[in-house]
Design a protein around this motif. Structure first.
Motif, PDB file in Angstrom:
ATOM      1  N   TYR A 191       0.806  -1.221   0.000  1.00 24.58           N
ATOM      2  CA  TYR A 191       0.000   0.000   0.000  1.00 24.58           C
ATOM      3  C   TYR A 191       0.842   1.275   0.000  1.00 24.58           C
ATOM      4  O   TYR A 191       0.637   2.173  -0.838  1.00 24.58           O
ATOM      5  N   LYS A 192       1.776   1.391   0.919  1.00 21.92           N
ATOM      6  CA  LYS A 192       2.513   2.654   1.056  1.00 21.92           C
ATOM      7  C   LYS A 192       3.344   2.967  -0.179  1.00 21.92           C
ATOM      8  O   LYS A 192       3.307   4.090  -0.700  1.00 21.92           O
ATOM      9  N   MET A 193       4.087   1.987  -0.663  1.00 18.26           N
ATOM     10  CA  MET A 193       4.914   2.229  -1.842  1.00 18.26           C
ATOM     11  C   MET A 193       4.060   2.488  -3.075  1.00 18.26           C
ATOM     12  O   MET A 193       4.364   3.365  -3.887  1.00 18.26           O
ATOM     13  N   LEU A 194       2.964   1.734  -3.218  1.00 18.82           N
ATOM     14  CA  LEU A 194       2.096   1.926  -4.377  1.00 18.82           C
ATOM     15  C   LEU A 194       1.451   3.306  -4.370  1.00 18.82           C
ATOM     16  O   LEU A 194       1.351   3.963  -5.410  1.00 18.82           O
ATOM     17  N   LEU A 195       1.012   3.760  -3.192  1.00 15.39           N
ATOM     18  CA  LEU A 195       0.402   5.083  -3.107  1.00 15.39           C
ATOM     19  C   LEU A 195       1.435   6.172  -3.378  1.00 15.39           C
ATOM     20  O   LEU A 195       1.160   7.141  -4.100  1.00 15.39           O
ATOM     21  N   LYS A 196       2.628   6.021  -2.827  1.00 23.39           N
ATOM     22  CA  LYS A 196       3.686   7.006  -3.082  1.00 23.39           C
ATOM     23  C   LYS A 196       4.018   7.073  -4.567  1.00 23.39           C
ATOM     24  O   LYS A 196       4.166   8.165  -5.138  1.00 23.39           O
ATOM     25  N   ASP A 197       4.140   5.910  -5.209  1.00 20.58           N
ATOM     26  CA  ASP A 197       4.442   5.885  -6.638  1.00 20.58           C
ATOM     27  C   ASP A 197       3.315   6.517  -7.446  1.00 20.58           C
ATOM     28  O   ASP A 197       3.562   7.227  -8.434  1.00 20.58           O
ATOM     29  N   PHE A 198       2.080   6.263  -7.045  1.00 16.26           N
ATOM     30  CA  PHE A 198       0.922   6.828  -7.735  1.00 16.26           C
ATOM     31  C   PHE A 198       0.958   8.352  -7.665  1.00 16.26           C
ATOM     32  O   PHE A 198       0.720   9.045  -8.665  1.00 16.26           O
ATOM     33  N   ILE A 199       1.259   8.882  -6.484  1.00 18.53           N
ATOM     34  CA  ILE A 199       1.324  10.337  -6.314  1.00 18.53           C
ATOM     35  C   ILE A 199       2.474  10.928  -7.126  1.00 18.53           C
ATOM     36  O   ILE A 199       2.315  11.916  -7.851  1.00 18.53           O
ATOM     37  N   GLU A 200       3.646  10.307  -7.037  1.00 14.02           N
ATOM     38  CA  GLU A 200       4.830  10.859  -7.698  1.00 14.02           C
ATOM     39  C   GLU A 200       4.734  10.795  -9.216  1.00 14.02           C
ATOM     40  O   GLU A 200       5.371  11.596  -9.911  1.00 14.02           O
ATOM     41  N   SER A 201       3.922   9.855  -9.734  1.00 10.52           N
ATOM     42  CA  SER A 201       3.788   9.751 -11.185  1.00 10.52           C
ATOM     43  C   SER A 201       3.102  10.974 -11.785  1.00 10.52           C
ATOM     44  O   SER A 201       3.240  11.247 -12.982  1.00 10.52           O
ATOM     45  N   THR A 202       2.354  11.706 -10.968  1.00 11.81           N
ATOM     46  CA  THR A 202       1.665  12.911 -11.437  1.00 11.81           C
ATOM     47  C   THR A 202       2.272  14.178 -10.859  1.00 11.81           C
ATOM     48  O   THR A 202       2.386  15.197 -11.546  1.00 11.81           O
ATOM     49  N   LEU A 203       2.675  14.128  -9.605  1.00 13.85           N
ATOM     50  CA  LEU A 203       3.165  15.327  -8.945  1.00 13.85           C
ATOM     51  C   LEU A 203       4.665  15.474  -9.214  1.00 13.85           C
ATOM     52  O   LEU A 203       5.503  15.200  -8.369  1.00 13.85           O
ATOM     53  N   HIS A 204       4.997  15.883 -10.439  1.00 14.64           N
ATOM     54  CA  HIS A 204       6.398  16.067 -10.798  1.00 14.64           C
ATOM     55  C   HIS A 204       6.536  17.333 -11.622  1.00 14.64           C
ATOM     56  O   HIS A 204       5.568  17.878 -12.147  1.00 14.64           O
ATOM     57  N   ASP A 205       7.761  17.799 -11.744  1.00 18.22           N
ATOM     58  CA  ASP A 205       8.031  19.053 -12.440  1.00 18.22           C
ATOM     59  C   ASP A 205       9.286  18.846 -13.282  1.00 18.22           C
ATOM     60  O   ASP A 205       9.728  17.718 -13.506  1.00 18.22           O
ATOM     61  N   THR A 206       9.892  19.922 -13.705  1.00 17.32           N
ATOM     62  CA  THR A 206      11.146  19.832 -14.446  1.00 17.32           C
ATOM     63  C   THR A 206      12.229  19.233 -13.550  1.00 17.32           C
ATOM     64  O   THR A 206      12.122  19.237 -12.321  1.00 17.32           O
TER      65      THR A 206
END
Length: 256
Positions: A184-199
Motif C-alpha cells: 500500500y505505502k509504496m504503491l500510493l507514493k508511486d501513484f502520487i509521484e507519477s503525477t506530482l512532478h516538475d522539471t
C-alpha cells in the motif's frame, strides 16, 4: 517503565500535573546519564534528565533496544510506538505532525491515556484531516498544471470519500483491479509521484510535495488498511483505499 518528578512543583513547563508518567524511551546522553522521554497531558513530547526523576516502575518488558536510532548510544523505546511511528535513525519521538499523531493513537489507546480535546479535534477528527488534504490540493494542483502550459491537456488531483468498490458499475473500457495491500505505502507514493512532478531542476520540490500529500492521506488511516484498488476510466485514474468499511478515492484526472 514509569517515572515521578522529585520536585513536586514540577517546574518543567508548569503543566505536568500527574503523579507519574509512562516512559516511551530511555536514551543515554552525552554526559553518561540517561534522558527519559514521555508524553505530557497535551501529548507534547517531553524530555527529562534522570537526576530530576525517580523510577517508580522499572518494568521494560514492552521496550526494545534500538541503538541504531540514537547513533549507537544506548536507547530503549516502547516497541509498539516505534512500530507505529516507523522510527528511523535520527528521528525524534514526537506526535506533533498530523500523521504521527494519528498513527500514535493506537499506542495511547493501548495504555489508556486520557485523550486531550485538541487531539480529538485534530488527529481523531476525519473532517479536519480531509480539509487539510483539500487545502493542500488547492495549492498543489496549479503546481502540477504548470508543465502543461501552452497545450490543451492538463492533469490534476482530487480526493474524496466515495461508494464501496462493489457498488461501482463498470462501463465499457473501465477496469477495477485489486492490488496487493501489503504494498500500500509504496504503491500510493508511486501513484502520487507519477503525477506530482516538475522539471528536473525542481524534482526536489516535487518529492517534498509528494511526501506531504502521502502523509496527509495516510493520517486518515489509524488502523490497518483492508484493501486497495486501481480503478480506471477514460478521464480518471483512481487509487482506492478501503479502511474500516469506508472508501477513499485519490483521483488523478485529465482534462482539456
Amino acid at each position: 517503565m514509569k517515572i515521578r518528578f522529585k520536585d513536586e512543583k514540577r517546574t518543567i513547563s508548569g503543566k505536568l500535573l500527574k503523579d507519574e508518567y509512562r516512559v516511551v524511551a530511555r536514551e543515554e546522553d552525552l554526559e553518561g546519564g540517561y534522558t527519559y522521554v514521555f508524553f505530557d497531558e497535551n501529548f507534547q513530547d517531553m524530555r527529562v534528565k534522570d537526576i530530576a526523576v525517580e523510577i517508580i516502575d522499572n518494568d521494560m518488558s514492552d521496550m526494545v533496544q534500538r541503538n541504531d536510532l540514537s547513533y549507537g548510544r544506548d536507547l530503549y523505546v516502547n516497541e509498539f510506538l516505534a512500530e507505529l511511528l516507523e522510527l528511523k535513525r535520527g528521528h525524534i519521538i514526537s506526535v506533533q505532525h498530523i500523521r504521527a499523531a494519528s498513527k500514535a493513537f493506537r499506542y495511547f489507546e493501548k495504555y489508556n491515556y486520557e485523550i486531550p480535546d485538541h487531539y480529538k479535534n485534530t488527529a481523531l477528527n476525519e473532517n479536519y484531516k480531509m480539509n487539510l488534504i483539500e487545502g493542500f490540493l488547492m495549492a498543489v494542483n496549479p503546481y502540477i498544471e504548470r508543465k502543461f502550459i501552452g497545450g490543451n491537456y492538463f492533469e490534476s488531483f482530487e480526493f474524496y470519500k466515495g461508494n464501496a468498490v462493489s457498488e461501482i458499475e463498470l462501463k465499457p473500457g473501465e477496469t477495477i483491479t485489486e492490488l496487493d495491500v501489503t504494498g500500500y505505502k509504496m504503491l500510493l507514493k508511486d501513484f502520487i509521484e507519477s503525477t506530482l512532478h516538475d522539471t528536473d531542476s525542481n524534482e526536489i520540490n516535487s518529492k517534498m510535495f509528494s511526501n506531504t500529500l502521502f502523509g496527509l492521506i495516510d493520517s486518515l488511516f489509524i488502523y490497518d488498511i483492508s484493501r486497495i484498488f486501481s480503478y480506471k476510466t477514460f478521464y480518471n485514474n483512481f487509487f482506492v483505499i478501503e479502511h474500516r468499511n469506508e472508501y477513499y478515492y485519490l483521483n488523478q484526472f485529465w482534462w482539456g
